[in-house]
Design an enzyme around this catalytic site. Structure first.
Site, PDB file in Angstrom:
ATOM      1  N   SER A   1      22.277  51.949  41.061  1.00 37.12           N
ATOM      2  CA  SER A   1      22.487  53.376  40.837  1.00 37.12           C
ATOM      3  C   SER A   1      23.769  53.701  40.091  1.00 37.12           C
ATOM      4  O   SER A   1      23.865  54.738  39.449  1.00 37.12           O
ATOM      5  CB  SER A   1      22.484  54.115  42.179  1.00 37.12           C
ATOM      6  OG  SER A   1      21.239  53.952  42.798  1.00 37.12           O
ATOM      7  N   THR A   2      24.777  52.849  40.191  1.00 36.03           N
ATOM      8  CA  THR A   2      26.056  53.160  39.553  1.00 36.03           C
ATOM      9  C   THR A   2      26.571  51.961  38.770  1.00 36.03           C
ATOM     10  O   THR A   2      26.179  50.819  39.022  1.00 36.03           O
ATOM     11  CB  THR A   2      27.134  53.535  40.596  1.00 36.03           C
ATOM     12  OG1 THR A   2      27.389  52.399  41.414  1.00 36.03           O
ATOM     13  CG2 THR A   2      26.688  54.711  41.448  1.00 36.03           C
TER      14      THR A   2
END
Length: 190
Positions: free
Chosen positions: A14-15
């Protein structure tokens, strides 16, 4: 009709602070000849790696993922993806969830796991909302701190009333034009 089966991997984090390496290594070790990936939220519909992976898959292929939640964020999206892939004749295996959609038991387990994951996300969302509500009631402020205090905002309004230019006011208060205009608009000034 004869189909050659290819094992394809899909990895997602996600990051930028997270790493794809662990997932990609596990997918390759599980037999993936090609691994597609994304570094973005599973809630986004514009995941280029995911879209490319979906276009690449053919009937008879197997898609392997680290966990089913790598396919998406919401249960409905994951279920739709699993359904679409099953309709296309593509099997899905999840390394950590123990799911293999080539079996009826695997499809059932996938549905149960996705329901539980959705339930957990809803619980987290509810708890977060309750904590935020409690904090607001306790007087806690959220967001960025105000750029100007009350005295500085009053000074900006006085300078504007006295005919000073926006550039002069901004330079004096060390703020940008957008901030100045927002404060003036809040006080009813043009």
């Amino acid at each position: 009709m004869f189909f050659t089966s290819t094992v394809i991997g899909y990895a997602r984090v996600s990051t930028v602070g997270q790493t794809l390496e662990q997932q990609a290594d596990a997918l390759t070790a599980a037999g993936a000849g090609k691994v597609f990936h994304d570094v973005m939220s599973g809630a986004r519909d514009d995941r280029a790696g995911f879209a490319e992976c979906m276009r690449y898959l053919r009937e008879g292929d197997t898609l392997i993922v680290w966990r089913l939640d790598r396919l998406g964020c919401k249960m409905r999206g994951i279920v739709n993806t699993l359904h679409d892939l099953t309709e296309r004749g593509v099997m899905v295996r999840s390394l950590h969830d123990g799911v293999d959609t080539s079996t009826s038991t695997g499809r059932m387990v996938a549905g149960i796991l996705m329901s539980i994951a959705e339930y957990e996300r809803e619980l987290v969302r509810e708890r977060t909302a309750l904590k935020l509500e409690h904090a607001r009631k306790s007087g806690r402020k959220f967001g960025r701190p105000a750029k100007l205090n009350a005295d500085q905002a009053a000074l900006a309004r006085r300078m504007k009333t006295n005919g000073e230019t926006a550039a002069t006011i901004c330079g004096t208060l060390d703020i940008g034009r957008t901030t100045l205009y927002r404060y003036l608009a809040e006080s009813g000034e043009d």
